[in-house]
Design an enzyme around this catalytic site. Structure first.
Site, short mmCIF file in Angstrom:
data_model
loop_
_atom_site.label_atom_id
_atom_site.label_comp_id
_atom_site.label_asym_id
_atom_site.label_seq_id
_atom_site.Cartn_x
_atom_site.Cartn_y
_atom_site.Cartn_z
N GLY A 30 -3.96 -6.64 0.35
CA GLY A 30 -4.14 -5.25 0.77
C GLY A 30 -5.07 -4.53 -0.17
N SER A 31 -5.40 -3.29 0.17
CA SER A 31 -6.41 -2.57 -0.62
C SER A 31 -5.93 -2.26 -2.04
CB SER A 31 -6.82 -1.28 0.10
OG SER A 31 -5.69 -0.48 0.35
N ASP A 84 2.15 -6.21 -5.70
CA ASP A 84 1.73 -6.11 -4.29
C ASP A 84 1.82 -4.65 -3.86
OD1 ASP A 84 0.95 -6.89 -1.77
OD2 ASP A 84 2.59 -8.31 -1.46
N ASP A 87 3.44 -0.67 2.86
CA ASP A 87 3.07 0.36 3.83
C ASP A 87 4.02 1.55 3.73
OD1 ASP A 87 1.01 -1.27 4.87
OD2 ASP A 87 2.55 -2.44 5.89
N LYS A 98 6.24 -3.81 5.09
CA LYS A 98 4.97 -4.43 4.68
C LYS A 98 4.35 -5.18 5.87
CE LYS A 98 4.57 -6.69 0.79
NZ LYS A 98 3.20 -6.15 0.65
N GLU A 107 3.48 -13.15 1.72
CA GLU A 107 3.94 -12.16 0.74
C GLU A 107 5.45 -12.28 0.53
OE1 GLU A 107 0.75 -8.50 1.34
OE2 GLU A 107 2.52 -8.56 2.60
N LYS A 125 3.22 6.90 0.66
CA LYS A 125 3.98 5.78 1.21
C LYS A 125 5.50 5.96 1.07
CE LYS A 125 0.21 3.04 1.78
NZ LYS A 125 -0.05 1.83 1.05
C1 A5P Z 1 -0.40 -6.83 3.50
O1 A5P Z 1 0.07 -7.65 4.50
C2 A5P Z 1 0.47 -5.65 3.35
O2 A5P Z 1 1.82 -5.93 3.18
C3 A5P Z 1 -0.02 -4.72 2.27
O3 A5P Z 1 0.55 -5.02 1.02
C4 A5P Z 1 0.30 -3.34 2.69
O4 A5P Z 1 -0.20 -3.19 4.00
C5 A5P Z 1 -0.30 -2.30 1.76
O5 A5P Z 1 -1.67 -2.28 1.91
P1 A5P Z 1 -2.58 -1.22 1.20
O6 A5P Z 1 -2.49 -1.44 -0.27
O7 A5P Z 1 -3.95 -1.53 1.75
O8 A5P Z 1 -2.13 0.14 1.62
#
Ligand code: A5P
Length: 229
Positions: A30-31, A84, A87, A98, A107, A125
């Site tokens: 994720g970002s 990690d 969401d 997530k 994950e 979040k």
């Molecule tokens: C990946 O599958 C997700 O679980 C991410 O960890 C989650 O979506 C958070 O992403 P961002 O850091 O992009 O908000």
């Protein structure tokens, strides 16, 4: 830089600071995880020694490009620390929603093998109830996926098959489909988890209950570290 990005950067830097020499390190997706891995890559260039276990093909590529040594869970089944994103984070127990990045299965496997799971989020979040802002990601076997989707609807979700940028169904690293399940605010994540876990054709879902050791939250007041209660 927009404030949300700044907050993600601050949370990522704080989490990357927890990484110690010699650790087996779970690398999220994720970002926000990407920002943290950039910082870890810099630390590796400066002499930090870690072995990373990536949670997605994309994260693996990023880590390799930064010179972070990688291994597998089969060679290193006990992870010291995983960092990690998420969401949504449920205030109090720090249960997680997530999977918007599509990596929920790996994950969750990596998180389940980790002594410590540190989650990095910006303050948007944090929620009282999971499902308030985002649907729940549910990974399904493509064969007969609509049968499982109907069962998810019977559990109260509005179900949408996730598409990729090409308009075709999104396919996860494991070769599965993902459906976005809008349940609305989830009153009992544990009850829903129990129901989901018995659904045939369902590979995994984005409820991570009781797994986070701590959540690093970045917001307009700076950094806060939340512990589960
Ligand atoms: C990946 O599958 C997700 O679980 C991410 O960890 C989650 O979506 C958070 O992403 P961002 O850091 O992009 O908000």
């Amino acid at each position: 830089m927009d404030p949300q990005h700044q907050f993600k950067q601050a949370a990522a830097e704080s989490a990357a600071g927890l990484v110690e020499d010699g650790m087996i390190l779970g690398l999220g997706t994720g970002s926000t995880a990407k920002l943290a891995i950039d910082v870890i890559g810099q630390r590796v260039k400066n002499g930090l020694s870690v072995i990373g276990i990536p949670t997605s093909e994309g994260t693996g590529q990023q880590a390799r490009s930064l010179g972070i040594p990688l291994s597998t869970l089969d060679k290193h089944p006990a992870i010291d620390l995983t960092i990690d994103g998420a969401d949504e984070v449920e205030l109090g127990p720090l249960n997680l929603n997530k999977g918007r990045g599509g990596a929920l299965l790996r994950e969750k496997i990596v998180a389940s093998a980790s002594r410590k799971l540190v989650i990095m989020v910006d303050e948007s979040k944090l929620v009282e109830r999971l499902g308030s802002h985002f649907p729940l990601s549910v990974e399904l076997i493509p064969f007969g996926w609509s049968v499982a989707a109907r069962k998810l609807e019977a559990l109260g979700a509005k179900v949408a098959l996730r598409s990729g940028s090409d308009g075709k169904p999104y396919v996860s690293d494991g070769g599965h489909y993902i459906v976005d399940c809008a349940f609305g605010p989830i009153a009992s994540p544990a009850k829903l988890e129990f129901e989901l876990n018995s659904l045939v054709g369902l590979v995994e879902h984005g409820l991570f209950l009781g797994m986070a050791s701590q959540v690093i939250v970045a917001g307009s007041d700076g950094i806060r570290v939340l512990l589960p209660r």
